[in-house]
Structure formats: structure tokens, C-alpha cells
Design an enzyme around this catalytic site. Structure first.
Site, PDB file in Angstrom:
ATOM      1  CG  ASP A 185      -1.476  -6.259  -1.560  1.00 32.04           C
ATOM      2  OD1 ASP A 185      -1.296  -5.092  -1.192  1.00 32.04           O
ATOM      3  OD2 ASP A 185      -0.652  -7.179  -1.373  1.00 32.04           O
ATOM      4  CE1 TYR A 241       4.234 -10.543  -1.948  1.00 34.85           C
ATOM      5  CE2 TYR A 241       2.140  -9.949  -2.928  1.00 34.85           C
ATOM      6  CZ  TYR A 241       2.953 -10.029  -1.827  1.00 34.85           C
ATOM      7  OH  TYR A 241       2.486  -9.615  -0.600  1.00 34.85           O
ATOM      8  CE  LYS A 275       2.417  -5.693  -0.180  1.00 35.34           C
ATOM      9  NZ  LYS A 275       1.750  -6.450  -1.261  1.00 35.34           N
ATOM     10  CG  HIS A 313       7.316  -6.025   0.330  1.00 37.70           C
ATOM     11  ND1 HIS A 313       7.357  -6.924  -0.701  1.00 37.70           N
ATOM     12  CD2 HIS A 313       6.481  -6.577   1.243  1.00 37.70           C
ATOM     13  CE1 HIS A 313       6.579  -7.967  -0.427  1.00 37.70           C
ATOM     14  NE2 HIS A 313       6.046  -7.772   0.748  1.00 37.70           N
TER      15      HIS A 313
END
Length: 295
Positions: free
Chosen positions: A48, A53, A82, A115
């Protein structure tokens, strides 16, 4: 007991999703590539990540390295990313999906999710972005139909966020990834999702490390002869959720999958009713919006 790494749920469209995945938040590209490769080598099949990120390239590198080794085919892996919370138009969302594919170096993703229902700076604010999320969802639906994504879903959506989307979507969300751990278990939201055929995923099942020193968790873990981290992960799995513990240390990655025990019904009830964590209990992570703070 069956190895948890071999266990799956079935999404509403029939796609199998591994019950246990590797979370990669706050893991920069170089460490992320190594962590992903290490996780796959011990049997993880679910990774994931997210645009926010900043490590999609690292995830892709780790995935491709594992595939090149000949030990695992691409179709045996489940890779999720996401759409960034700030992408709230069809155009920006659609572009971001293609950028994610480019960064990861993958021809498709197994799942892409929104997200957050709101940009992080407005997280849980008055503007609910219902119409904007419908536009982003349309971009996900189109990418799904084009074969770029095998499944689509959302993250951090509350009941009314979901109701808004369900009222207009052509393809229903398949997952809702939400903050869930002992001391923060949104049972009503989990039940609503289940009633709608939406699988829930638990991110930060170890409360970003804060659970490791929680007296109730420590005491209960000792009862089962396991670490607090493993108890927390098993807890979310027994709620019927996908669990996504974050780890980059190869030994922690391996240990997090050693879940051959079952929490009793009585202890599950005790853990469900555990006193809620306060924002400060998350330490440095307390300022992250999904933990109640603001950027």
C-alpha cells in the site's frame, strides 16, 4: 492455522485482496524499495502506497526487483495507491493516475483510492467536497474501465461522504481505508460499509507505534504470548478488515505476519471498548491530519 499471508478477501467485483498488506507511509524511496522487496520475499503480496507518500517510485522499484528475480509474477501481487487529497477535479485525478503508473513503472495498479474526502488542510472541515469527490470518482471509474486499475475505492470517508458517492456512482466503492486501532475503532462506520458491500481496510493498526506502550494492549498481548504489534494487527483482522501495518525493518515485516493465534470474543470486546487515544498520544504523528491535527 493457515498462514495469514495466503488469506484473502473478495471485493465486490470478484477481485481477491490479501488480508495483510505492507504500509509504506513515511518510508522514503530508497528504504521503501528494500522494504517492499523484503516483504515480498517473506510472502507479502499486498503493498500500500500513495501519491502523498512520495515513494511510489520506490514501491515500483521493489516490485519490479521481486518480479525480475523470477520468484513472483506480477499478477500474484496486489499494489494500491491513492489519489492525493488535493486532487479534486476530474482532470487532475485522471492525470495523477497516469503519473502514478509512470512512477511505479507498472502497466496497471490493483487498486486506486481517493486518499481523503477533503484536502488535508481542510480535513473534517465544513466544506465536504461532495461534488468534487464525484468528479474524482468518475476519473477512477474511467481508469478502471480502461484497465489501468483492477479495483477502486476511497479512504477516510465518513458515512455521509459515502452516501453522497453511492447516490451517483456507476461503480460502487470497493473499499474504505480508515484509521482503525485499539482505542480508535469506528464500529458504526465499519458496519455501514459492510452493509453496503464495501470492504474496510485498517491503516495505522498499531497507532503509529503509540499502541506498543498502551497498558491494556501490553497486558493483553502478554496473555497471548505475542508482541503488542501482533495483537493490534490480529485485532483489526478479526474485525473483518484488511490490515496495513507500516514497517521498513525486515525483521519487523516478518514478525508482523506471525499471527497464528486468535483473540477471544471477550478480549475483542474489551479491546473494542478501550479508552480512546488522545491526539497527543501519537507523538510526532499527532499533527498529521488523519490523527486530528492540521498541516
Amino acid at each position: 492455522m493457515q498462514n495469514i499471508l495466503n488469506e484473502t478477501y473478495t471485493l465486490a467485483n470478484g477481485v481477491k485482496i490479501p488480508k495483510l498488506g505492507l504500509g509504506t507511509w513515511l518510508t522514503e524511496n530508497a528504504r521503501c524499495a528494500a522494504a517492499v522487496e523484503a516483504a515480498i520475499s517473506v510472502g507479502y503480496r499486498h503493498i500500500d502506497t500513495a501519491q502523498a507518500y512520495g515513494n511510489e517510485a520506490g514501491v515500483g522499484e521493489g516490485v519490479r526487483a521481486a518480479i525480475r528475480s523470477g520468484k513472483i509474477p506480477r499478477e500474484a501481487l496486489f499494489i494500491t495507491s491513492k489519489v492525493a487529497a488535493e486532487n479534486k477535479t476530474y482532470e487532475s485525478a485522471a492525470k495523477s493516475i497516469d503519473e502514478t503508473l509512470e512512477k511505479t513503472g507498472l502497466s496497471y495498479l490493483d487498486m486506486m483510492i481517493i486518499h481523503s474526502p477533503q484536502p488535508w488542510k481542510e480535513f473534517r472541515g465544513e466544506n465536504r467536497y461532495f461534488e468534487e469527490n464525484k468528479a474524482v470518482w468518475k476519473a477512477l471509474e474511467d481508469a478502471y474501465r480502461a484497465g489501468k486499475l483492477r479495483a477502486i475505492g476511497v479512504s477516510n470517508f465518513l458515512t455521509d461522504d459515502l452516501e453522497s458517492l453511492l447516490g451517483s456512482c456507476e461503480i460502487r466503492p470497493m473499499v474504505n481505508q480508515i484509521l482503525t486501532h485499539v482505542g480508535s475503532t469506528p464500529l458504526e462506520l465499519i458496519d455501514f460499509c459492510k452493509a453496503q458491500g464495501i470492504l474496510t481496510e485498517a491503516y495505522s493498526p498499531i497507532a503509529h507505534g503509540a499502541a506498543l506502550s498502551n497498558p491494556l494492549i501490553v497486558k493483553t498481548a502478554e496473555k497471548y504470548g505475542v508482541s503488542p504489534a501482533r495483537l493490534c494487527i490480529r485485532y483489526t483482522l478479526q474485525l473483518g478488515m484488511v490490515s496495513l501495518p507500516k514497517a521498513s525493518n525486515p525483521e519487523h515485516i516478518r514478525q508482523n505476519a506471525e499471527l497464528d493465534f486468535t483473540i477471544s470474543d471477550g478480549d475483542m470486546l474489551l479491546l473494542k471498548n478501550a479508552e480512546k487515544f488522545k491526539n497527543a498520544d501519537y507523538g510526532a504523528s499527532g499533527a498529521f491530519p488523519v490523527f486530528g491535527g492540521k498541516l
